[in-house]
Design an enzyme around this catalytic site. Sequence first.
Site, mmCIF file in Angstrom:
data_model
loop_
_atom_site.group_PDB
_atom_site.id
_atom_site.type_symbol
_atom_site.label_atom_id
_atom_site.label_comp_id
_atom_site.label_asym_id
_atom_site.label_seq_id
_atom_site.Cartn_x
_atom_site.Cartn_y
_atom_site.Cartn_z
ATOM 1 N N THR A 13 -35.869 22.778 -20.760
ATOM 2 C CA THR A 13 -35.350 22.820 -22.598
ATOM 3 C C THR A 13 -36.132 23.250 -22.967
ATOM 4 O OG1 THR A 13 -33.670 20.718 -21.594
ATOM 5 C CG2 THR A 13 -34.598 20.606 -24.063
ATOM 6 N N SER A 56 -34.377 22.268 -14.901
ATOM 7 C CA SER A 56 -34.811 21.357 -13.527
ATOM 8 C C SER A 56 -33.876 20.928 -12.067
ATOM 9 C CB SER A 56 -35.981 20.783 -13.982
ATOM 10 O OG SER A 56 -35.142 19.766 -14.569
ATOM 11 N N THR A 87 -37.318 18.385 -17.907
ATOM 12 C CA THR A 87 -37.755 16.724 -17.577
ATOM 13 C C THR A 87 -36.273 15.883 -16.549
ATOM 14 O OG1 THR A 87 -36.108 16.061 -19.291
ATOM 15 C CG2 THR A 87 -38.462 16.290 -20.332
ATOM 16 N N ASP A 88 -35.736 16.741 -16.321
ATOM 17 C CA ASP A 88 -34.993 15.948 -15.352
ATOM 18 C C ASP A 88 -35.309 15.629 -13.999
ATOM 19 O OD1 ASP A 88 -33.218 16.014 -17.227
ATOM 20 O OD2 ASP A 88 -31.522 17.176 -16.459
HETATM 21 N N1 ASP Z 1 -31.438 19.682 -18.061
HETATM 22 C C1 ASP Z 1 -33.243 19.858 -18.555
HETATM 23 C C2 ASP Z 1 -34.200 20.141 -17.697
HETATM 24 O O1 ASP Z 1 -34.161 19.688 -16.932
HETATM 25 C C3 ASP Z 1 -33.799 18.498 -18.889
HETATM 26 C C4 ASP Z 1 -34.507 19.254 -19.797
HETATM 27 O O2 ASP Z 1 -35.637 20.132 -19.839
HETATM 28 O O3 ASP Z 1 -35.014 18.440 -20.398
HETATM 29 O O4 ASP Z 1 -34.500 20.966 -17.116
#
Ligand code: ASP
Length: 331
Positions: A13, A56, A87-88
Amino acid sequence: MRPRILLLTTGGTIASLPTGAGLAPGLAGEELARLLPHGVTDAYEITIHDILHLDSSNIQPEEWQTIARQVFAQRDAYDGIVITHGTDTMAYTASVLSFMLRGIPIPVVLTGAQLPMTHPLSDGMENLRTALAMAASRVAGVFLAFDRKVILGCRAVKTRTTDFDAFESVNWPLAANVDGKGLQIHPAAIPNLSGACALRDRLCDKVFLIKLTPGLDPEIFDMLLQMHYRGIVIEAFGAGGLHFVRRDLIAKLQAAAQAGMTVVVCSQCLYEPSDFSLYEVGQRALEQGVIQGRDMTTEAAVTKLMWVLGQTGDREIIRDYMERSLAGEMA
Ligand code: ASP
């Protein structure tokens, strides 16, 4: 001399832009860095390498190897390395890097954001600032920086989908935090990992995670054996229990062990250690040779088992590795 920091970008993200099909990674590392204030960029000598452009959810064992190899190859040229990441699955990557790069002599700090860096309210700037400070701290190890907290990589869990306070350090104190006195390192939370750093990047991807539900059909184990799975992590109930009345999971554990499968049992409770010796429903599992995950997070248990099975097929060595702390993942 300013601390030399390598910024490795992988997507997520923090680097995402709106597309017709939803948010997708689009910003290069140079553009990310340009969004940081001069006060931050002037404090460090930052070199940027874009290594992946992925959400991710698409980061898998092959990408973990790519990241680990990059970090290992660059470890002597920098004071610290920051990795931007979605973050995922960041907690999985932070955990597995803790094993693949055990003994890394510099700080390696993963970070990301809940809102894209180009959003006026993004948390990305704050997270990057914390990550850069930790990367310049000379405290060696793999860490995850988020919302002014620094978590030991193998203790991080993503616990919130949208709140900026998205990660927790589970069963372990924070490695550091940022407050009015700056970056506060907490030495008691930093494991002392002596020994030379070697890149140990072989992984076994045939590891399955089962979240136990009341009445789970034991035949799931037959299916996993047919699919040549070599390791299973079971998130069992409470302090440690699996059902054997009517649907006998314990008998299947025995069959799995005889077939050479390694079974690690932990709890689906997030906090505090499991102890399968407490109840009959746990002791019976221990009698089948399962290994206790104790206070490990699920992310650490799964990635550690993938890593250990990638290193050896020797049952004694597998047990020995799994039962002791390699990177601070177990108390
Ligand atoms: N879907 C995103 C990822 O994990 C979420 C994020 O980065 O917060 O790449």
